[in-house]
Design an enzyme around this catalytic site. Structure first.
Site, PDB file in Angstrom:
ATOM      1  N   GLU A  57       0.842  -1.204   0.000  1.00  0.00           N
ATOM      2  CA  GLU A  57       0.000   0.000   0.000  1.00  0.00           C
ATOM      3  C   GLU A  57       0.870   1.244   0.000  1.00  0.00           C
ATOM      4  O   GLU A  57       0.626   2.202  -0.723  1.00  0.00           O
ATOM      5  CB  GLU A  57      -0.937   0.001   1.216  1.00  0.00           C
ATOM      6  CG  GLU A  57      -2.175  -0.866   1.067  1.00  0.00           C
ATOM      7  CD  GLU A  57      -1.906  -2.358   1.195  1.00  0.00           C
ATOM      8  OE1 GLU A  57      -0.799  -2.741   1.639  1.00  0.00           O
ATOM      9  OE2 GLU A  57      -2.791  -3.156   0.854  1.00  0.00           O
ATOM     10  N   HIS A 126     -10.467  -5.438   9.931  1.00  0.00           N
ATOM     11  CA  HIS A 126     -11.060  -5.171   8.612  1.00  0.00           C
ATOM     12  C   HIS A 126     -12.366  -4.409   8.715  1.00  0.00           C
ATOM     13  O   HIS A 126     -13.150  -4.403   7.781  1.00  0.00           O
ATOM     14  CB  HIS A 126     -11.343  -6.481   7.875  1.00  0.00           C
ATOM     15  CG  HIS A 126     -10.135  -7.246   7.494  1.00  0.00           C
ATOM     16  ND1 HIS A 126      -9.629  -8.250   8.258  1.00  0.00           N
ATOM     17  CD2 HIS A 126      -9.337  -7.156   6.416  1.00  0.00           C
ATOM     18  CE1 HIS A 126      -8.562  -8.761   7.677  1.00  0.00           C
ATOM     19  NE2 HIS A 126      -8.351  -8.111   6.560  1.00  0.00           N
TER      20      HIS A 126
END
Lengths: 329, 448
Positions: A57, A126
């Site tokens: 990322e 998450h």
């Protein structure tokens, strides 16, 4: 049209319109995206404009930022915004601040998008909502759309915006269909960033929500109507800039305010709205304390029974709205 | 990180590599041969019966060699080829290498006198910076770390602009918003310095990606990305190298290995063979260069740049040098290294002296010119310094601009309006008068 299709259409239209727009992220090309939001784009635009990246990322958000600083218009997809924390330095410190630090010489027109907030059964790491995080940063614009129309119009605006925009989607909404007007199907359909939408008018209480919580708030408004309560539901659409004027106007009419979000209570979107309301002339119109309906102040549990308790439901909103109206039934 | 969701998507697609005939009994020998020569469809690794481990990219446990052209007295070492260089080009390099410490000394002292908040010198790294800058093209996009002012000097970036930045005067193109040494100039293809270490590394992969995508710049310009050996420990370094190699783009990564990351010596920064050993891990052409040899740095940069453009891919250069100065004005390096070590390095391996000896050996320089240059540079630096020192600071209204491109958001408009009302109400009071005098336009830009 589903939210997923609306996001896909927005990207496709903007990629046709502007050669500089390209999309990158993990599995966005050949695999069509982890949630299939980029489906078909590789076939239509080729590898130069739909770019699969390795799993870093920090790396691909940095690449996107660099490409934006050099004049392109990247759309950077995170598989979920939870993983974007690895890239938060690029988003906040580089993308968000370079225009200012360069004396207005170098804009950074990049969109960081991906699913945000709780999905289902994906546990503590998450399920986080980042609206408040990014919403606190000057230099960033932050959008949290609800419907298909929101997604199409706001994503197109985000891509055209000269600033970095954090675009917070919701996984559970991807497959939900919403009616689209002929206007919203047009290639030139844009929704301005920084403007909320009154989804339902009412005179008794104001419910402000964003993303999936708009669904619950509208359901709550339906239920409240049966008890003779006319709730006004505001879909925030944008977190930053926050359209406080629309909320102030509504509160002056209804005299009561409930905010609803999936994020944590502390230092959240609801906290900010509450603070801005008490600082404004709307304070004098309040007939009850402002109430915040939020996610529970805990990391999200995995077990379904506990997870269900960690996020607001329609019934929670109904209960709190009635409390704000001093109603016991 | 990323476990749950990523598991969903790692179910491999069926590779297109196994012909169905492999599974027919008649093709048994084909199967056996395939087993013997190929490990997996995803690997070309040869099969070996030897149980051996390795921990060196040279293959013989020696360290990666360092490319050098000039010896300590400015003579080419045996076997070295002097890169193509004209008298004027070499003299310009030398002049900029001398200008850098002149400027550094004056700005360093001005920080000590409290005139600016911070400064970082380039002492000892003049050849590494000016040598690499001279090997680049003016239009190559430079993404520097913070100790690369020499690149701007090489590109003839005005001393006035440097001073305006350090003082945050009204002439600073960044409107006084960044701390000293955080230069940036679109015109000079120098990206605004970002304080968090190493963010420029993945960004360079993006800048180079954009260069490839821009027809007028494709195959003409590269991104040149500078960082220190300490910054190469950041995840961004690894991410950036990986990105530039898997999404091929013409980036020249220039690692200035100056021996120290503030106080941490390079020996504690990594256990492997420096930064260069990491290049092949990412499939990137790599060279280690003597960073105190201006000619070696120049030649290596030129060749690296050529490779970037030809292959459209990244190249890594590890430039070995020694940070003679303190890390910054916030550091006293004698707390962690001996003064004698620094004095020794300055004496034994001075990059400026080495290059000067080369110039003299070519008959391109002499003592008289040296004296003249030193005097001239000092005058130029002092002139720019004095101008910036007394220059007014940016206008008050700049508080509110450039946070967003395009229309100013309502919250900023509101704050500006509030300030306007306050100023109009109180501008004639002494306290306000005194404060407003510090701004160009004296606050008029907000009051109107």
């Amino acid at each position: 049209m589903t939210v997923r299709e609306a996001l896909n259409a927005a990207m496709e239209e903007e990629m046709i319109r502007d050669e500089k727009v390209f999309i990158l992220g993990e599995e966005v090309a050949r695999y069509n995206g982890a949630y299939k939001v980029t489906k078909g784009l590789l076939d239509k635009f080729g590898e130069k404009r739909v770019v699969d990246t390795p799993i870093t990322e920090m790396g691909f958000a940095g690449l996107a930022t660099g490409a934006a600083l050099a004049g392109l218009r990247p759309i950077c997809e995170f598989m979920t915004m939870n993983f974007a924390m690895q890239a938060i330095d690029q988003i906040v410190n580089s993308a968000g601040k370079t225009y200012y630090m360069s004396g207005g010489n170098v804009p950074c027109p990049v969109v960081f998008r991906g699913p945000n907030g709780a999905a289902m059964g994906v546990g503590a790491q998450h399920s986080q909502d980042y609206a408040a995080w990014y919403g606190s940063v000057p230099g960033l614009k932050v959008v949290s759309p609800w419907s298909a129309e929101d997604c199409k119009g706001l994503l197109k605006s985000a891509i055209r915006d000269p600033n970095p925009v954090v675009f917070l989607e919701n996984e559970m909404l991807y497959g939900i269909s919403f009616p689209m007007t002929s206007e919203s199907m047009s290639d030139e359909f844009l929704i301005p960033i920084g403007k909320a939408k009154v989804e339902r008018e009412g005179a008794d209480i104001t419910i402000v929500a964003h993303s999936k919580m708009v669904t619950h708030s509208l359901e709550a408004a339906d239920a409240l109507a049966k008890d003779g309560i006319k709730a006004e539901v505001i879909n925030l659409r944008s977190i930053r800039p926050l359209d406080i004027d629309t909320i102030i106007k509504s509160v002056k009419k209804t005299n009561r305010l409930v905010t609803v979000e999936g994020g944590w209570p502390g230092f959240g979107v609801g906290s900010e709205i509450c603070a801005q309301i008490v600082e404004s002339e709307a304070f004098d119109y309040l007939d009850a304390p402002v109430e915040r309906v939020t996610g529970a102040d805990i990391p999200t549990p995995y077990a379904a029974n506990l997870e269900a308790l960690a996020f607001p439901e329609t019934s929670t909103i109904i209960k709190v709205a009635k409390r704000a109206l001093y109603r016991s039934n | 990180m990323a476990v749950v969701c990523k598991l969903r998507s790692i179910i491999p697609e069926v590779p297109n590599l196994s012909p169905p005939s492999m599974f027919r009994p008649t093709a048994f020998s084909t199967l056996r041969r395939g087993f013997a020569t190929q490990l997996l469809p995803t690997s070309k690794s040869p099969i070996s019966p030897s149980l051996s481990f390795f921990n060196s990219v040279t293959g013989d446990d020696t360290q990666i060699p360092t490319y050098r052209v000039l010896d300590g007295v400015g003579k080419p070492i045996e076997g070295a080829e002097i890169p193509e260089i004209t008298r004027d080009f070499a003299r310009k390099m030398y002049e900029k290498m001398c200008l850098l410490p002149q400027m550094d000394t004056i700005l360093y002292n001005s920080q000590r006198q409290g005139k600016i908040s911070f400064y970082m010198t380039s002492h000892g790294e003049e050849a590494a910076i000016v040598g690499s800058a001279a090997g680049l093209d003016f239009e190559d996009e430079a993404l520097a770390q913070y100790r690369e002012a020499g690149l701007l000097l090489w590109r003839d970036y005005p001393l006035d602009s440097i001073m305006a930045q350090c003082f945050g005067s009204h002439e600073d193109s960044a409107k006084g918003r960044q701390m000293p040494v955080h230069y940036g100039s679109k015109e000079y293809h120098f990206h605004t310095i970002s304080s968090p270490l190493a963010t420029q590394i993945p960004q360079a992969a993006g800048v180079a990606f954009a260069l490839r995508r821009t027809p007028s710049r494709r195959d003409k310009s590269i991104a040149a990305c500078y960082f220190g050996e300490g910054a190469a420990s950041e995840g961004d370094f690894h991410a950036g190298m990986l990105l530039a190699s898997t999404i091929p783009s013409p980036v020249l990564f220039i690692a200035r290995n100056n021996g120290f990351a503030i106080s941490t010596p390079a020996a504690e920064q990594y256990h492997g063979d420096g930064i260069a050993s990491r290049g092949p891990g990412y499939g990137v052409d790599t060279i280690r260069v003597d960073g105190n040899d201006a000619l070696a740095v120049l030649a290596a940069t030129r060749e690296a740049r050529k490779r970037c453009l030809k292959g459209g891919r990244a190249v890594l250069m590890e430039v070995m040098t020694y940070r003679v100065g303190h890390h910054s004005t916030s550091d006293d390096s004698f707390a962690y290294r001996a003064r004698s070590e620094v004095e020794d390095r300055k004496r034994i391996d001075n990059p400026i002296a080495r290059f000067r000896l080369f110039l003299e050996s070519q008959g391109w320089w002499n003592g008289e010119e040296e004296e003249e240059l030193k005097t001239r540079l000092k005058t130029e630096v002092m002139k720019a310094f004095k101008k910036a020192e007394s220059a007014p600071r940016p206008p008050l209204g700049e508080m509110f601009t450039d946070i967003y491109a395009g229309e100013m958001p309502w919250n900023l408009k509101e704050q500006k309006e509030e300030l306007k009302q306050l100023l109009n109400k109180y501008k004639d009071y002494d306290g306000y008068k005194k404060e407003l005098a510090k701004f160009t336009k004296k606050g008029e830009d907000v009051m109107q």
